[in-house]
Design a protein around this motif. Structure first.
Motif, short mmCIF file in Angstrom:
data_model
loop_
_atom_site.label_atom_id
_atom_site.label_comp_id
_atom_site.label_asym_id
_atom_site.label_seq_id
_atom_site.Cartn_x
_atom_site.Cartn_y
_atom_site.Cartn_z
N ARG A 1 39.05 29.86 58.83
CA ARG A 1 39.97 30.77 59.51
C ARG A 1 39.95 30.50 61.01
NH1 ARG A 1 40.99 31.18 54.93
NH2 ARG A 1 41.15 33.06 53.62
N LYS B 1 49.02 35.30 51.57
CA LYS B 1 48.26 34.16 51.05
C LYS B 1 49.14 33.45 50.04
CE LYS B 1 43.87 32.70 49.02
NZ LYS B 1 44.45 31.82 47.98
N LYS B 2 49.49 32.23 50.34
CA LYS B 2 50.37 31.42 49.50
C LYS B 2 49.63 30.16 49.11
CE LYS B 2 54.58 30.74 47.78
NZ LYS B 2 55.20 31.67 46.80
N ARG C 1 48.48 45.66 49.44
CA ARG C 1 48.68 44.29 48.98
C ARG C 1 49.66 44.29 47.81
NH1 ARG C 1 43.17 44.13 49.63
NH2 ARG C 1 42.37 42.69 51.20
N ASP D 1 49.01 34.66 44.45
CA ASP D 1 49.48 34.86 45.83
C ASP D 1 49.63 36.34 46.11
OD1 ASP D 1 49.64 32.10 45.96
OD2 ASP D 1 51.79 32.07 45.47
N ASP E 1 41.71 39.59 56.02
CA ASP E 1 40.91 39.10 54.89
C ASP E 1 39.82 38.13 55.37
OD1 ASP E 1 42.46 40.66 53.35
OD2 ASP E 1 43.39 39.07 52.18
N ASN E 2 39.14 38.55 56.45
CA ASN E 2 38.18 37.67 57.11
C ASN E 2 36.96 38.47 57.57
OD1 ASN E 2 37.21 35.28 58.22
ND2 ASN E 2 38.30 35.58 60.16
N TYR F 1 46.74 30.67 54.36
CA TYR F 1 46.66 32.08 54.72
C TYR F 1 47.23 32.28 56.13
CZ TYR F 1 45.01 36.71 55.66
OH TYR F 1 44.99 38.03 55.97
N ASP G 1 42.01 27.61 52.33
CA ASP G 1 40.88 27.62 51.39
C ASP G 1 40.75 26.22 50.80
OD1 ASP G 1 40.56 30.30 51.89
OD2 ASP G 1 41.60 30.96 50.07
N ASN H 1 46.79 27.93 48.85
CA ASN H 1 45.54 27.91 49.60
C ASN H 1 45.73 28.17 51.09
OD1 ASN H 1 44.00 27.36 47.33
ND2 ASN H 1 44.18 25.15 47.56
N LYS I 1 36.19 28.86 52.93
CA LYS I 1 37.24 29.56 53.66
C LYS I 1 37.18 29.19 55.14
CE LYS I 1 35.63 33.39 52.08
NZ LYS I 1 35.35 34.81 51.84
#
Length: 314
Positions: free
Chosen positions: A52, A270-271, A236, A242, A33-34, A275, A302, A273, A50
């Motif tokens: 990462r 993703k939980k 997903r 989440d 997701d990047n 990842y 995030d 904010n 965001k």
């Protein structure tokens, strides 16, 4: 004898994969997701800043194999634009490179009722490449000091989105690299490469907890005409805001479709904010006798949620 064979295989593989071309190695980290790591057009899409952190450890079990770390962050400015940066450190035996990328993107609305958007992006790239001779065994007497060079370059891209479909077209390393301190005869100075990234996020309805995302990444190198393709699939599973995902990616040279470079299972979550993403690329070529694969880890957060008045940055 075994070490000589291994060195030859690694050199051949490095020639095919171009893991160190004065740029960040592109493996499967974009699937965490990047997508900003492969295209400046994604800068500013989303409600948060965001951040990462990516780590790649290639060819596990082989000494001095390529190892890469990168930090990427992007966020929105105004309602229709975004900025981002990327820092990376890459080592491959006694060759080292560090670099930075600063990106800007602008997002336009083509049809607000059908969620149809067009984005443009540009990046400025700075790279410092160095050959470290400190640990050379029986070095060439003609090489008396470390060789290094600094390069400046640019990437451009365009991104089209309609509902859950997306298509990104990009050109990277537009300028030729500086070869004054290397061998200008045998070393290609054109590092331009072009790539497409496209996919679709399918769900049965708006309330569905399962989303399926097939995607394709295609990259072509101008210097020698090589090209590679990734075929990807992600699943997903949503729990309110989440989610968890599982998937797989299959990479191959386009003149060797049935002989993949690797197959990589991917997973992540993703939980709130936070990842996390992980992939293990299972090598399926000549290096398999010496290493089984490559670790790719992504950790992210995030920050500072800020809603936009324009759906083009949702």
């Amino acid at each position: 004898m075994r070490n000589r064979i291994l060195i030859c295989i690694l050199l051949l593989y490095a020639f095919n994969s171009k893991a160190q071309e004065l740029t960040l190695p592109q493996l499967s980290q974009y699937l965490a997701d990047n997508p900003f790591v492969i295209s400046p057009t994604y800068a500013g899409i989303g409600d948060h800043i965001k951040v990462r952190l990516n780590g790649l450890t290639q060819w596990v079990g082989i000494e001095d194999a390529p190892d890469t770390q990168s930090l990427a962050a992007d966020g929105r400015i105004g309602n229709k634009s975004g900025v981002g940066f990327l820092l990376y450190n890459d080592s491959n035996g006694e060759t080292k490179q560090r670099g930075a990328r600063i990106s800007f993107a602008h997002h336009l609305t083509l049809d607000k009722y059908d969620d149809e958007f067009l984005s443009f992006g540009i990046s400025y790239n700075f790279n410092q490449f160095r050959i470290d001779i400190e640990n050379f065994v029986n070095p060439d007497p003609g090489v008396t000091d470390d060789r290094s060079t600094t390069n400046h370059n640019f990437d451009v891209g365009v991104l089209y989105r309609k509902d859950k479909f997306y298509l990104s077209a990009n050109a990277s390393n537009l300028l030729d690299k500086d070869l004054t301190k290397f061998n200008p005869v045998s070393e290609p100075n054109a590092l331009r490469n072009y790539y497409l990234y496209t996919g679709y996020r399918y769900s049965k309805n708006k309330n569905s907890k399962l989303e399926i995302e097939p995607s394709v990444f295609f990259q072509w190198f101008e210097s020698d005409g090589r090209s590679v393709t990734d075929l990807n699939a992600k699943f997903r599973f949503y729990d309110f805001e989440d989610y968890y995902y599982l998937g797989v990616t299959y990479r191959f040279l386009n003149d060797q479709v049935g002989d993949p470079l690797y197959i990589a299972p991917i997973l992540g979550l993703k939980k709130s904010n936070f990842y996390f993403g992980y992939s293990y690329q299972i090598i399926l070529n000549e290096i398999l006798g010496f290493s089984t694969g490559t670790h790719v880890i992504t950790i992210g957060v995030d920050l500072f949620q800020g809603l936009s008045n324009c759906r083009c940055t949702y």
